[in-house]
Scaffold this motif. Structure first.
Motif, PDB file in Angstrom:
ATOM      1  N   SER A   9       0.802  -1.299   0.077  1.00 23.94           N
ATOM      2  CA  SER A   9       0.028   0.026   0.002  1.00 23.94           C
ATOM      3  C   SER A   9       0.855   1.177  -0.165  1.00 23.94           C
ATOM      4  CB  SER A   9      -1.070   0.162   1.421  1.00 23.94           C
ATOM      5  OG  SER A   9      -0.258  -0.006   2.541  1.00 23.94           O
ATOM      6  N   LEU A  10       0.289   2.222  -0.586  1.00 23.42           N
ATOM      7  CA  LEU A  10       1.118   3.600  -0.446  1.00 23.42           C
ATOM      8  C   LEU A  10       0.127   4.799  -0.473  1.00 23.42           C
ATOM      9  CD1 LEU A  10       3.437   3.216  -3.616  1.00 23.42           C
ATOM     10  CD2 LEU A  10       4.126   3.153  -1.399  1.00 23.42           C
ATOM     11  N   PHE A  11       0.608   5.714   0.214  1.00 22.22           N
ATOM     12  CA  PHE A  11      -0.141   7.068   0.027  1.00 22.22           C
ATOM     13  C   PHE A  11       0.949   8.082  -0.511  1.00 22.22           C
ATOM     14  CE2 PHE A  11      -1.753  11.034   1.473  1.00 22.22           C
ATOM     15  CZ  PHE A  11      -2.984  10.989   1.804  1.00 22.22           C
ATOM     16  N   SER A  12       0.322   8.954  -1.523  1.00 18.53           N
ATOM     17  CA  SER A  12       1.067  10.084  -2.002  1.00 18.53           C
ATOM     18  C   SER A  12       0.250  11.234  -2.097  1.00 18.53           C
ATOM     19  CB  SER A  12       1.403   9.741  -3.530  1.00 18.53           C
ATOM     20  OG  SER A  12       1.822   8.441  -3.634  1.00 18.53           O
ATOM     21  N   TRP A  13       1.109  12.435  -1.854  1.00 13.72           N
ATOM     22  CA  TRP A  13       0.433  13.830  -1.855  1.00 13.72           C
ATOM     23  C   TRP A  13       1.296  14.695  -2.737  1.00 13.72           C
ATOM     24  CZ3 TRP A  13       2.941  17.685   1.920  1.00 13.72           C
ATOM     25  CH2 TRP A  13       2.343  18.896   1.552  1.00 13.72           C
ATOM     26  N   TRP A  14       0.812  15.337  -3.847  1.00 14.54           N
ATOM     27  CA  TRP A  14       1.378  16.020  -4.790  1.00 14.54           C
ATOM     28  C   TRP A  14       0.873  17.314  -4.911  1.00 14.54           C
ATOM     29  CZ3 TRP A  14       4.559  13.805  -8.749  1.00 14.54           C
ATOM     30  CH2 TRP A  14       4.838  12.334  -8.776  1.00 14.54           C
ATOM     31  N   GLU A  15       1.964  18.224  -5.067  1.00  9.80           N
ATOM     32  CA  GLU A  15       1.524  19.719  -5.296  1.00  9.80           C
ATOM     33  C   GLU A  15       2.024  20.274  -6.618  1.00  9.80           C
ATOM     34  OE1 GLU A  15      -0.413  21.718  -3.549  1.00  9.80           O
ATOM     35  OE2 GLU A  15      -0.950  20.669  -1.861  1.00  9.80           O
ATOM     36  N   ASP A  16       1.337  20.844  -7.618  1.00 13.24           N
ATOM     37  CA  ASP A  16       1.901  21.166  -8.767  1.00 13.24           C
ATOM     38  C   ASP A  16       3.034  20.543  -9.481  1.00 13.24           C
ATOM     39  OD1 ASP A  16       2.145  23.313 -10.803  1.00 13.24           O
ATOM     40  OD2 ASP A  16       3.344  24.746  -9.646  1.00 13.24           O
ATOM     41  N   GLY A  17       2.654  19.205  -9.696  1.00 11.94           N
ATOM     42  CA  GLY A  17       3.494  18.382 -10.383  1.00 11.94           C
ATOM     43  C   GLY A  17       4.501  17.935  -9.248  1.00 11.94           C
ATOM     44  N   GLU A  18       4.599  18.182  -8.222  1.00 13.32           N
ATOM     45  CA  GLU A  18       5.652  17.674  -7.356  1.00 13.32           C
ATOM     46  C   GLU A  18       5.492  16.781  -6.461  1.00 13.32           C
ATOM     47  OE1 GLU A  18       9.125  19.840  -4.221  1.00 13.32           O
ATOM     48  OE2 GLU A  18       7.511  20.998  -5.206  1.00 13.32           O
ATOM     49  N   LEU A  19       5.987  15.525  -6.214  1.00 16.39           N
ATOM     50  CA  LEU A  19       5.735  14.514  -5.184  1.00 16.39           C
ATOM     51  C   LEU A  19       6.311  15.299  -3.893  1.00 16.39           C
ATOM     52  CD1 LEU A  19       4.695  11.822  -4.144  1.00 16.39           C
ATOM     53  CD2 LEU A  19       6.890  10.951  -4.769  1.00 16.39           C
ATOM     54  N   ARG A  20       5.309  15.490  -3.010  1.00 17.33           N
ATOM     55  CA  ARG A  20       5.708  16.171  -1.790  1.00 17.33           C
ATOM     56  C   ARG A  20       5.880  15.244  -0.590  1.00 17.33           C
ATOM     57  NH1 ARG A  20       3.901  21.464  -1.068  1.00 17.33           N
ATOM     58  NH2 ARG A  20       5.013  21.621   0.930  1.00 17.33           N
ATOM     59  N   THR A  21       5.076  14.194  -0.458  1.00 17.83           N
ATOM     60  CA  THR A  21       5.319  13.076   0.534  1.00 17.83           C
ATOM     61  C   THR A  21       4.760  11.794  -0.231  1.00 17.83           C
ATOM     62  OG1 THR A  21       5.032  14.748   2.373  1.00 17.83           O
ATOM     63  CG2 THR A  21       4.752  12.300   2.803  1.00 17.83           C
ATOM     64  N   ARG A  22       5.421  10.876   0.067  1.00 21.56           N
ATOM     65  CA  ARG A  22       5.009   9.604  -0.373  1.00 21.56           C
ATOM     66  C   ARG A  22       5.454   8.346   0.918  1.00 21.56           C
ATOM     67  NH1 ARG A  22       6.377   7.274  -5.809  1.00 21.56           N
ATOM     68  NH2 ARG A  22       4.252   8.193  -6.657  1.00 21.56           N
ATOM     69  N   PHE A  23       4.430   7.276   1.228  1.00 23.74           N
ATOM     70  CA  PHE A  23       4.880   6.352   2.227  1.00 23.74           C
ATOM     71  C   PHE A  23       4.177   5.225   2.140  1.00 23.74           C
ATOM     72  CE2 PHE A  23       1.935   9.304   4.110  1.00 23.74           C
ATOM     73  CZ  PHE A  23       1.037   8.521   4.821  1.00 23.74           C
ATOM     74  N   GLU A  24       4.432   4.198   2.550  1.00 21.68           N
ATOM     75  CA  GLU A  24       3.844   2.922   2.891  1.00 21.68           C
ATOM     76  C   GLU A  24       3.545   2.877   4.297  1.00 21.68           C
ATOM     77  OE1 GLU A  24       3.500  -1.747   2.002  1.00 21.68           O
ATOM     78  OE2 GLU A  24       5.496  -0.897   1.737  1.00 21.68           O
ATOM     79  N   GLY A  25       4.463   2.690   5.077  1.00 20.47           N
ATOM     80  CA  GLY A  25       4.213   2.887   6.558  1.00 20.47           C
ATOM     81  C   GLY A  25       4.718   4.126   7.228  1.00 20.47           C
ATOM     82  N   PRO A  26       4.251   4.954   7.823  1.00 19.15           N
ATOM     83  CA  PRO A  26       4.408   6.242   8.366  1.00 19.15           C
ATOM     84  C   PRO A  26       5.745   6.368   8.862  1.00 19.15           C
ATOM     85  CG  PRO A  26       3.132   5.305  10.061  1.00 19.15           C
ATOM     86  CD  PRO A  26       3.063   4.159   8.775  1.00 19.15           C
TER      87      PRO A  26
ATOM     88  N   ASP B 122      -6.640   5.139   8.224  1.00 19.55           N
ATOM     89  CA  ASP B 122      -5.809   6.254   8.250  1.00 19.55           C
ATOM     90  C   ASP B 122      -5.686   6.976   6.782  1.00 19.55           C
ATOM     91  OD1 ASP B 122      -5.524   5.665  10.902  1.00 19.55           O
ATOM     92  OD2 ASP B 122      -3.747   4.188  10.486  1.00 19.55           O
ATOM     93  N   TYR B 123      -5.444   6.246   5.786  1.00 17.21           N
ATOM     94  CA  TYR B 123      -5.233   6.887   4.613  1.00 17.21           C
ATOM     95  C   TYR B 123      -6.506   7.579   4.009  1.00 17.21           C
ATOM     96  CZ  TYR B 123      -1.247   3.826   3.333  1.00 17.21           C
ATOM     97  OH  TYR B 123       0.149   2.869   3.114  1.00 17.21           O
ATOM     98  N   ILE B 124      -7.706   7.033   4.220  1.00 16.24           N
ATOM     99  CA  ILE B 124      -8.908   7.959   3.886  1.00 16.24           C
ATOM    100  C   ILE B 124      -8.865   9.043   4.649  1.00 16.24           C
ATOM    101  CG2 ILE B 124     -11.417   7.707   3.996  1.00 16.24           C
ATOM    102  CD1 ILE B 124     -11.304   4.575   3.576  1.00 16.24           C
ATOM    103  N   ALA B 125      -8.677   8.965   5.909  1.00 20.39           N
ATOM    104  CA  ALA B 125      -8.592  10.316   6.806  1.00 20.39           C
ATOM    105  C   ALA B 125      -7.724  11.323   6.393  1.00 20.39           C
ATOM    106  CB  ALA B 125      -8.501   9.552   8.370  1.00 20.39           C
ATOM    107  N   LEU B 126      -6.374  10.829   6.401  1.00 20.99           N
ATOM    108  CA  LEU B 126      -5.537  11.596   5.785  1.00 20.99           C
ATOM    109  C   LEU B 126      -5.973  12.430   4.312  1.00 20.99           C
ATOM    110  CD1 LEU B 126      -2.890  13.254   6.373  1.00 20.99           C
ATOM    111  CD2 LEU B 126      -1.634  11.218   5.252  1.00 20.99           C
ATOM    112  N   ALA B 127      -6.359  11.550   3.436  1.00 22.50           N
ATOM    113  CA  ALA B 127      -6.816  12.255   2.094  1.00 22.50           C
ATOM    114  C   ALA B 127      -7.981  13.193   2.417  1.00 22.50           C
ATOM    115  CB  ALA B 127      -7.363  11.175   1.360  1.00 22.50           C
ATOM    116  N   GLU B 128      -8.784  12.827   3.266  1.00 16.85           N
ATOM    117  CA  GLU B 128     -10.021  13.949   3.725  1.00 16.85           C
ATOM    118  C   GLU B 128      -9.444  15.201   4.158  1.00 16.85           C
ATOM    119  OE1 GLU B 128     -13.899  13.842   6.471  1.00 16.85           O
ATOM    120  OE2 GLU B 128     -13.182  12.051   5.550  1.00 16.85           O
TER     121      GLU B 128
END
Length: 238
Positions: free
Chosen positions: A123-140, A171-177
Motif C-alpha cells: 500500500s502507498l499514500f502520495s501527496w502531490w502539489e503542482d506536479g511535485e511529489l511532496r510526500t509518499r509512504f507505505e508505513g508512516p 488512516d489513508y482515507i482520513a489523511l486524504a480527507e
C-alpha cells in the motif's frame, strides 16, 4: 448507507470488502473528469453510472487482456469538497500513479492525493502539489518526497501511529480527507457517474515492486514483489 464524518470503517464492508483486494483512489482539485483523463493520456471508453456498472466494465476490460499490466482501466467522477470541486478517480487494483509519471502531469497547477493497495498487500499514500511529489509512504516511519516530514503532525492528528509504524486503510482515507476536504462515502462510490478511459502502461516500467526499508534499529528489509497475475486481478467474491 449513511455514515458519520468520523466513521471510515465502511470501506472494509463496502461490497463485502471488494476494494480491499486491491484499489487505487485518487483525488485531484479543480479538474473535470474529462480533463483528468486527458492529462492521463487515457483513451476514452464512455460513461457509466454506478459502482456495479463501473466494475462490470472493468471486468470486461480485464477479460480482454492477455496479461495484466500493459493497460489500466480508470473511472473519474466529479465530487464536491469543502471549498472546491474535485475529480475522484477509481481503479480496481490499478496503480497508474506508481507505474507512470502521470501524476506530475495531472497535478500541474493543483493538488492531488492518491492511496493504493495491491493484491500483494502493498500500500502507498502520495501527496502531490503542482506536479511535485511532496510526500509518499507505505508505513508512516519511512517517508520520501520533497517534504517527507510536512504531514507528520496531521498524520498523528488523524490516527497514524508514527512511532510504531502502523497504519491501515482508514488512516489513508482520513489523511486524504484532511488534505482535500472530500469525504468519500459509500454512496459517493455507489452512485457516481464515471467517465472511463484506458491508460497504456510501459511494460518495462512494471515488472516488480521493490521494498527496501531500514528501521530505526538498523534492520534492513528487502523484498521484491512481482506484479500480480491476471488471476489475482479478477475478483470473484462479488
Amino acid at each position: 448507507m449513511n455514515v458519520e464524518p468520523s466513521d471510515r470503517s465502511w470501506f472494509r464492508a463496502f461490497h463485502r470488502g471488494f476494494l480491499l483486494e486491491g484499489y487505487t483512489l485518487t483525488l485531484v482539485r479543480g479538474l473535470s473528469p474529462r480533463t483528468f483523463l486527458d492529462r492521463l493520456g487515457a483513451a476514452p471508453q464512455g460513461d457509466v453510472t454506478g459502482f456495479d456498472a463501473f466494475v462490470a466494465r472493468d471486468r470486461d476490460f480485464q477479460d480482454d487482456q492477455e496479461e495484466w499490466g500493459d493497460r489500466m482501466f480508470v473511472g473519474a467522477a466529479l465530487v464536491r469538497g469543502r471549498d472546491a470541486d474535485w475529480v475522484l478517480a477509481l481503479e480496481i487494483n490499478g496503480g497508474i500513479e506508481i507505474q507512470t509519471d502521470s501524476m506530475e502531469r495531472v497535478t500541474a497547477g493543483t493538488r492531488g492525493v492518491s492511496h493504493f493497495r495491491s493484491p500483494n498487500a502493498m500500500s502507498l499514500f502520495s501527496w502531490w502539489e503542482d506536479g511535485e511529489l511532496r510526500t509518499r509512504f507505505e508505513g508512516p516511519l519511512h517517508r520520501d518526497g520533497s517534504t517527507p516530514d510536512e504531514l507528520v503532525d496531521l498524520m498523528r492528528h488523524v490516527g497514524f501511529d508514527i512511532e510504531g509504524g502502523g497504519c491501515d486503510v482508514e488512516d489513508y482515507i482520513a489523511l486524504a480527507e484532511e488534505l482535500t476536504g472530500v469525504q468519500v462515502t459509500p454512496d459517493m462510490l455507489e452512485h457516481s457517474a464515471y467517465s472511463t478511459g484506458i491508460v497504456e502502461i510501459p511494460t518495462a516500467d512494471w515488472t516488480s515492486v521493490v521494498i527496501d526499508v531500514t528501521d530505526a534499529h538498523g534492520t534492513r528489509t528487502y523484498v521484491e514483489l512481482p506484479h500480480p497475475t491476471h488471476e489475482q486481478r479478477t475478483h470473484e467474491q462479488r
